[in-house]
Design a protein around this motif. Structure first.
Motif, PDB file in Angstrom:
ATOM      1  N   GLN A  31       0.843  -1.191   0.000  1.00 18.21           N
ATOM      2  CA  GLN A  31       0.000   0.000   0.000  1.00 18.21           C
ATOM      3  C   GLN A  31       0.881   1.245   0.000  1.00 18.21           C
ATOM      4  OE1 GLN A  31      -0.623   2.308   2.801  1.00 18.21           O
ATOM      5  NE2 GLN A  31      -2.067   3.409   1.531  1.00 18.21           N
ATOM      6  N   VAL A  32       0.476   2.258  -0.777  1.00 19.44           N
ATOM      7  CA  VAL A  32       1.219   3.505  -0.845  1.00 19.44           C
ATOM      8  C   VAL A  32       0.223   4.648  -1.005  1.00 19.44           C
ATOM      9  CG1 VAL A  32       1.585   3.351  -3.353  1.00 19.44           C
ATOM     10  CG2 VAL A  32       3.168   4.685  -1.970  1.00 19.44           C
ATOM     11  N   THR A  33       0.486   5.778  -0.346  1.00 23.74           N
ATOM     12  CA  THR A  33      -0.409   6.931  -0.462  1.00 23.74           C
ATOM     13  C   THR A  33       0.096   7.939  -1.489  1.00 23.74           C
ATOM     14  OG1 THR A  33       0.704   7.992   1.410  1.00 23.74           O
ATOM     15  CG2 THR A  33      -1.269   6.693   1.897  1.00 23.74           C
ATOM     16  N   ASP A  34       1.411   8.012  -1.694  1.00 21.48           N
ATOM     17  CA  ASP A  34       1.992   8.968  -2.639  1.00 21.48           C
ATOM     18  C   ASP A  34       3.238   8.336  -3.265  1.00 21.48           C
ATOM     19  OD1 ASP A  34       3.098  11.065  -4.073  1.00 21.48           O
ATOM     20  OD2 ASP A  34       3.129  12.463  -2.385  1.00 21.48           O
ATOM     21  N   LYS A  35       3.110   7.818  -4.468  1.00 20.81           N
ATOM     22  CA  LYS A  35       4.226   7.123  -5.122  1.00 20.81           C
ATOM     23  C   LYS A  35       5.419   8.031  -5.376  1.00 20.81           C
ATOM     24  CE  LYS A  35       1.083   3.914  -7.308  1.00 20.81           C
ATOM     25  NZ  LYS A  35       0.419   3.535  -8.554  1.00 20.81           N
ATOM     26  N   THR A  36       5.181   9.336  -5.492  1.00 19.84           N
ATOM     27  CA  THR A  36       6.305  10.248  -5.728  1.00 19.84           C
ATOM     28  C   THR A  36       7.196  10.364  -4.496  1.00 19.84           C
ATOM     29  OG1 THR A  36       5.103  12.242  -5.040  1.00 19.84           O
ATOM     30  CG2 THR A  36       4.934  11.579  -7.379  1.00 19.84           C
ATOM     31  N   GLN A  37       6.754   9.849  -3.357  1.00 13.43           N
ATOM     32  CA  GLN A  37       7.539   9.888  -2.127  1.00 13.43           C
ATOM     33  C   GLN A  37       8.321   8.596  -1.886  1.00 13.43           C
ATOM     34  OE1 GLN A  37       7.819  12.720   0.028  1.00 13.43           O
ATOM     35  NE2 GLN A  37       7.081  13.486  -1.934  1.00 13.43           N
ATOM     36  N   LEU A  38       8.367   7.727  -2.884  1.00 22.08           N
ATOM     37  CA  LEU A  38       9.114   6.477  -2.771  1.00 22.08           C
ATOM     38  C   LEU A  38      10.557   6.679  -3.229  1.00 22.08           C
ATOM     39  CD1 LEU A  38       6.533   3.922  -4.253  1.00 22.08           C
ATOM     40  CD2 LEU A  38       6.977   4.438  -1.835  1.00 22.08           C
ATOM     41  N   GLU A  39      11.494   6.146  -2.454  1.00 21.01           N
ATOM     42  CA  GLU A  39      12.915   6.119  -2.828  1.00 21.01           C
ATOM     43  C   GLU A  39      13.358   4.669  -2.878  1.00 21.01           C
ATOM     44  OE1 GLU A  39      15.268   8.508  -0.192  1.00 21.01           O
ATOM     45  OE2 GLU A  39      14.217  10.353  -0.740  1.00 21.01           O
ATOM     46  N   PHE A  40      14.064   4.303  -3.948  1.00 16.36           N
ATOM     47  CA  PHE A  40      14.413   2.919  -4.205  1.00 16.36           C
ATOM     48  C   PHE A  40      15.906   2.674  -4.056  1.00 16.36           C
ATOM     49  CE2 PHE A  40      10.646   4.042  -6.551  1.00 16.36           C
ATOM     50  CZ  PHE A  40       9.795   2.983  -6.287  1.00 16.36           C
ATOM     51  N   ASP A  41      16.237   1.535  -3.518  1.00 15.21           N
ATOM     52  CA  ASP A  41      17.595   1.017  -3.546  1.00 15.21           C
ATOM     53  C   ASP A  41      17.482  -0.409  -4.074  1.00 15.21           C
ATOM     54  OD1 ASP A  41      20.234   0.381  -3.312  1.00 15.21           O
ATOM     55  OD2 ASP A  41      20.326   0.595  -1.133  1.00 15.21           O
ATOM     56  N   ILE A  42      17.591  -0.527  -5.384  1.00 16.52           N
ATOM     57  CA  ILE A  42      17.459  -1.813  -6.064  1.00 16.52           C
ATOM     58  C   ILE A  42      18.819  -2.157  -6.650  1.00 16.52           C
ATOM     59  CG2 ILE A  42      16.341  -3.029  -7.979  1.00 16.52           C
ATOM     60  CD1 ILE A  42      13.853  -1.297  -7.418  1.00 16.52           C
ATOM     61  N   PRO A  43      19.318  -3.368  -6.381  1.00 17.11           N
ATOM     62  CA  PRO A  43      20.682  -3.724  -6.783  1.00 17.11           C
ATOM     63  C   PRO A  43      20.811  -4.050  -8.273  1.00 17.11           C
ATOM     64  CG  PRO A  43      19.652  -5.581  -5.721  1.00 17.11           C
ATOM     65  CD  PRO A  43      18.668  -4.451  -5.638  1.00 17.11           C
ATOM     66  N   ALA A  44      20.552  -3.031  -9.096  1.00 13.84           N
ATOM     67  CA  ALA A  44      20.677  -3.205 -10.547  1.00 13.84           C
ATOM     68  C   ALA A  44      20.893  -1.839 -11.181  1.00 13.84           C
ATOM     69  CB  ALA A  44      19.426  -3.854 -11.122  1.00 13.84           C
ATOM     70  N   SER A  45      21.573  -1.814 -12.298  1.00 11.66           N
ATOM     71  CA  SER A  45      21.835  -0.545 -12.973  1.00 11.66           C
ATOM     72  C   SER A  45      20.915  -0.308 -14.168  1.00 11.66           C
ATOM     73  CB  SER A  45      23.297  -0.488 -13.434  1.00 11.66           C
ATOM     74  OG  SER A  45      23.555  -1.560 -14.311  1.00 11.66           O
ATOM     75  N   SER A  46      20.124  -1.330 -14.541  1.00  5.64           N
ATOM     76  CA  SER A  46      19.204  -1.171 -15.664  1.00  5.64           C
ATOM     77  C   SER A  46      17.998  -2.087 -15.466  1.00  5.64           C
ATOM     78  CB  SER A  46      19.895  -1.487 -16.983  1.00  5.64           C
ATOM     79  OG  SER A  46      20.310  -2.827 -17.010  1.00  5.64           O
TER      80      SER A  46
END
Length: 152
Positions: A31-46
């Motif tokens: 669940q998310v209320t504002d997707k623009t407030q999400l910060e990601f740390d995903i171990p991939a460059s593409s």
């Protein structure tokens, strides 16, 4: 659930007398209320856009103005990914066995969810053979997928 962590353990066993090709994927929704407030740390460059099949560099953000985002991070470089949700003051951490080499991110414009999904192989792998897992007759494989929520 223990200390904010949901642990999922799986065991896959080949009960046949021939090698067993397979892949596994989980599809948790968050669940998310504002997707623009999400910060990601995903171990991939593409990532690969699943609709167009084009590959794009990943800059730790998405264009949430699109009607749908459906992308696959193939060949992740570690077994951890995090999403910081600043609007809800929480951090979601996924950690998973090294058998999970693909992460899928999916969401739809106007909906109050996103998905971050660990998969062992890309979409359609049973038909393409791409990154399938194989179990010899009588063999087993155990995997782990954990979700941890920390309130900040």
């Amino acid at each position: 659930m223990h200390n904010g962590t949901l642990a999922t353990h799986q065991r896959y066993t080949n009960h046949s007398d021939v090698p067993m090709p397979f892949s596994v994927g989980f599809h948790p929704y968050f669940q998310v209320t504002d997707k623009t407030q999400l910060e990601f740390d995903i171990p991939a460059s593409s990532f690969q856009d699943q609709r167009t099949k084009t590959v794009h560099p990943f800059t730790n953000s998405f264009d949430f103005g699109q009607d749908e985002i459906d992308v696959a991070f193939i060949g992740v470089t570690s077994q951890f990914a995090t999403v910081l949700d600043k609007s809800q003051s929480l951090r979601l951490t996924l950690n998973y066995s090294n058998s999970f080499g693909t992460l899928v991110f999916w969401t739809v414009k106007g909906k109050d969810f996103y998905c971050l999904e660990p998969w062992t192989a890309p979409r359609n792998a049973l038909n393409t053979g791409d990154r399938l897992l194989y179990l010899d007759p009588g063999a087993s494989l155990e995997t782990v997928f954990n979700l941890t929520v920390d309130f900040l």
